[in-house]
Design a protein around this motif. Sequence first.
Motif, mmCIF file in Angstrom:
data_model
loop_
_atom_site.group_PDB
_atom_site.id
_atom_site.type_symbol
_atom_site.label_atom_id
_atom_site.label_comp_id
_atom_site.label_asym_id
_atom_site.label_seq_id
_atom_site.Cartn_x
_atom_site.Cartn_y
_atom_site.Cartn_z
ATOM 1 N N LEU A 166 -6.722 5.879 16.313
ATOM 2 C CA LEU A 166 -6.689 4.421 16.255
ATOM 3 C C LEU A 166 -6.234 4.040 14.849
ATOM 4 O O LEU A 166 -6.938 4.295 13.873
ATOM 5 N N PHE A 167 -5.038 3.429 14.753
ATOM 6 C CA PHE A 167 -4.410 3.186 13.451
ATOM 7 C C PHE A 167 -4.024 1.721 13.331
ATOM 8 O O PHE A 167 -3.560 1.094 14.293
ATOM 9 N N ASN A 168 -4.227 1.182 12.125
ATOM 10 C CA ASN A 168 -3.752 -0.169 11.835
ATOM 11 C C ASN A 168 -3.347 -0.253 10.367
ATOM 12 O O ASN A 168 -4.040 0.253 9.479
ATOM 13 N N GLU A 169 -2.198 -0.903 10.130
ATOM 14 C CA GLU A 169 -1.720 -1.112 8.768
ATOM 15 C C GLU A 169 -1.183 -2.525 8.640
ATOM 16 O O GLU A 169 -0.385 -2.979 9.464
ATOM 17 N N VAL A 170 -1.606 -3.222 7.598
ATOM 18 C CA VAL A 170 -1.081 -4.539 7.270
ATOM 19 C C VAL A 170 -0.324 -4.412 5.956
ATOM 20 O O VAL A 170 -0.776 -3.718 5.031
ATOM 21 N N ARG A 171 0.842 -5.042 5.875
ATOM 22 C CA ARG A 171 1.721 -4.860 4.720
ATOM 23 C C ARG A 171 2.307 -6.198 4.278
ATOM 24 O O ARG A 171 2.730 -7.009 5.106
ATOM 25 N N LEU A 172 2.334 -6.423 2.982
ATOM 26 C CA LEU A 172 2.923 -7.619 2.385
ATOM 27 C C LEU A 172 4.032 -7.192 1.437
ATOM 28 O O LEU A 172 3.823 -6.367 0.552
ATOM 29 N N SER A 173 5.226 -7.780 1.620
ATOM 30 C CA SER A 173 6.383 -7.498 0.765
ATOM 31 C C SER A 173 6.923 -8.813 0.225
ATOM 32 O O SER A 173 6.934 -9.829 0.933
ATOM 33 N N VAL A 174 7.387 -8.777 -1.021
ATOM 34 C CA VAL A 174 7.952 -9.970 -1.652
ATOM 35 C C VAL A 174 9.336 -9.616 -2.196
ATOM 36 O O VAL A 174 9.476 -9.192 -3.350
ATOM 37 N N PRO A 175 10.406 -9.749 -1.382
ATOM 38 C CA PRO A 175 11.753 -9.444 -1.861
ATOM 39 C C PRO A 175 12.226 -10.459 -2.915
ATOM 40 O O PRO A 175 12.128 -11.671 -2.707
ATOM 41 N N LEU A 176 12.727 -9.958 -4.026
ATOM 42 C CA LEU A 176 13.269 -10.789 -5.105
ATOM 43 C C LEU A 176 14.746 -10.460 -5.242
ATOM 44 O O LEU A 176 15.116 -9.293 -5.445
ATOM 45 N N ARG A 177 15.598 -11.487 -5.117
ATOM 46 C CA ARG A 177 17.055 -11.279 -5.110
ATOM 47 C C ARG A 177 17.721 -12.155 -6.173
ATOM 48 O O ARG A 177 18.413 -13.129 -5.840
ATOM 49 N N PRO A 178 17.568 -11.861 -7.429
ATOM 50 C CA PRO A 178 18.226 -12.673 -8.461
ATOM 51 C C PRO A 178 19.716 -12.370 -8.524
ATOM 52 O O PRO A 178 20.177 -11.277 -8.162
ATOM 53 N N GLY A 179 20.505 -13.337 -8.959
ATOM 54 C CA GLY A 179 21.927 -13.103 -9.179
ATOM 55 C C GLY A 179 22.742 -12.908 -7.937
ATOM 56 O O GLY A 179 23.713 -12.144 -7.935
ATOM 57 N N GLY A 180 22.378 -13.557 -6.820
ATOM 58 C CA GLY A 180 23.208 -13.490 -5.620
ATOM 59 C C GLY A 180 22.923 -12.345 -4.681
ATOM 60 O O GLY A 180 23.583 -12.207 -3.657
ATOM 61 N N GLY A 181 21.986 -11.471 -4.999
ATOM 62 C CA GLY A 181 21.596 -10.422 -4.060
ATOM 63 C C GLY A 181 22.146 -9.050 -4.350
ATOM 64 O O GLY A 181 21.809 -8.091 -3.636
ATOM 65 N N ALA A 182 22.996 -8.873 -5.358
ATOM 66 C CA ALA A 182 23.485 -7.540 -5.687
ATOM 67 C C ALA A 182 22.339 -6.652 -6.158
ATOM 68 O O ALA A 182 22.346 -5.437 -5.931
ATOM 69 N N PHE A 183 21.360 -7.261 -6.805
ATOM 70 C CA PHE A 183 20.169 -6.532 -7.243
ATOM 71 C C PHE A 183 18.969 -7.086 -6.487
ATOM 72 O O PHE A 183 18.768 -8.301 -6.422
ATOM 73 N N GLU A 184 18.196 -6.203 -5.919
ATOM 74 C CA GLU A 184 17.018 -6.613 -5.157
ATOM 75 C C GLU A 184 15.851 -5.717 -5.517
ATOM 76 O O GLU A 184 15.975 -4.489 -5.519
ATOM 77 N N VAL A 185 14.721 -6.318 -5.812
ATOM 78 C CA VAL A 185 13.499 -5.575 -6.098
ATOM 79 C C VAL A 185 12.397 -6.138 -5.208
ATOM 80 O O VAL A 185 12.285 -7.353 -5.029
ATOM 81 N N THR A 186 11.597 -5.242 -4.622
ATOM 82 C CA THR A 186 10.595 -5.658 -3.638
ATOM 83 C C THR A 186 9.241 -5.041 -3.953
ATOM 84 O O THR A 186 9.021 -3.857 -3.672
ATOM 85 N N PRO A 187 8.330 -5.794 -4.521
ATOM 86 C CA PRO A 187 6.944 -5.323 -4.633
ATOM 87 C C PRO A 187 6.295 -5.299 -3.247
ATOM 88 O O PRO A 187 6.540 -6.184 -2.416
ATOM 89 N N GLN A 188 5.452 -4.301 -3.014
ATOM 90 C CA GLN A 188 4.790 -4.159 -1.729
ATOM 91 C C GLN A 188 3.320 -3.821 -1.918
ATOM 92 O O GLN A 188 2.938 -3.157 -2.892
ATOM 93 N N PHE A 189 2.534 -4.276 -0.953
ATOM 94 C CA PHE A 189 1.123 -3.911 -0.918
ATOM 95 C C PHE A 189 0.743 -3.673 0.539
ATOM 96 O O PHE A 189 1.101 -4.455 1.420
ATOM 97 N N ALA A 190 0.015 -2.579 0.799
ATOM 98 C CA ALA A 190 -0.354 -2.240 2.176
ATOM 99 C C ALA A 190 -1.759 -1.673 2.211
ATOM 100 O O ALA A 190 -2.221 -1.021 1.258
ATOM 101 N N TRP A 191 -2.423 -1.941 3.325
ATOM 102 C CA TRP A 191 -3.756 -1.378 3.562
ATOM 103 C C TRP A 191 -3.785 -0.831 4.984
ATOM 104 O O TRP A 191 -3.434 -1.518 5.947
ATOM 105 N N ALA A 192 -4.185 0.443 5.120
ATOM 106 C CA ALA A 192 -4.191 1.106 6.417
ATOM 107 C C ALA A 192 -5.520 1.807 6.643
ATOM 108 O O ALA A 192 -6.166 2.280 5.692
#
Length: 418
Positions: A166-192
């Motif tokens: 029995l498995f469950n995981e909740v995940r939150l991601s915050v994509p950051l796309r400065p400068g038109g999207g050529a560079f993207e950084v995504t902090p993530q947090f998850a609990w399973a």
Amino acid sequence: MTQPANRWRALCLLAMAASWPAFGQSVDSGPRNGNGLKVGEGRLHFTFEFETRYDSAVGYFPPPGTTDPTLVSDQLSGEALMHIRPGLKLELPGSTLSLDLKGHADYVHYTGLITPGSTATSHLEGMADLNVAFNKQAPIGAELADHFQRSDQTRSAAIGAGVLSLFNEVRLSVPLRPGGGAFEVTPQFAWAVEHFKASGALPPVGCGGPECDPSLVDRFDYGNVRAGLQARWRFLPKTAVVADAQFDWRSYAHGDTPDALLLHGKAGLAGLVTPKIALTATVGWGQDFGAASAGAILAQLEASYLVSATATLKLGYARSLEPVAAFGLFRDDRGYLEAQALLGGRLTLRGATSFDLLSFQGVRHDTLYKLDVGPQYQFQRWMVLGAGYLLGVRSSSEPGTGINYSRHEGYVRVTVTY
């Protein structure tokens, strides 16, 4: 339950499944604006899947003549199964807010046609996926996802056959796309969280460790908190530098396995080498700062080849380092090959094979080979018929039938979607 009663139940369920294509045809006879129910800008689809399957090593069952369902054999047995999966899928697209929800309940019925007494182990499985995305095209977005699953396919590499997860995981991601999207950084947090339950009451022959003793399988129950950071920089139109770093805190609810504090990171390149060849190459390191205090090189090398507009081939190797109860850590060296082709717009042929070398901290080493092949044909947009064969061969330096077996599976599946 007697054999005639099992056959009568099987015939009733088959008749019920046979009626579903007729239902799908009747509801699809309306306006040709797509099936499902319109919900805002999206649609709600109802699904039904019926599958018959033979599994040569599906679990541990009561011996012949036994009336006590808690007394089971210590050898894996084969059985004919039926999966009955009603489900739904909700799609709500949007640039500001989008939502995708899909899931199904899965009643697994052991027919008793091959192993009398197995019907007592019939049970309910299921799966649900939810994904909510905010501002998908904006410089700052957010994604909230949840994955739930109850299945006999566990995520623990140390546990063998005959265990429910029995498995469950909740995940939150915050994509950051400065400068038109050529560079993207995504902090993530998850609990399973994952909990295990053995399908049998006796340990397999020759194995008394927690990885195969039903009375000790709950020692593998865990909670996992993950914080991560993913980055991608497209320095060419179709090529990017990629990096991924994450930290896992794995704690165990039972037993005496110490917590794992595992940091791992990789970096490399991903993109098109030619118009038909895509390549991903990353390398990094994983290190545990807990009691295990071990580390290993991490790597992935994957090549995809576009054979034609409707056929693909993928070949790869990956090395990972993960925590596990009773042993602390294990390293997985995995090679894999996948192929898929669409013929005539309706027939899909697919095949996948993989080989895993599992090295647990200590003296245990396992090998795991998998093969999955089969066709799928779309008769109508609301009905798909599929079939397949799966082979799983596992061997371990430790004894026990639960982690040393050959497993053959064959199935036929019909899926109806309204």
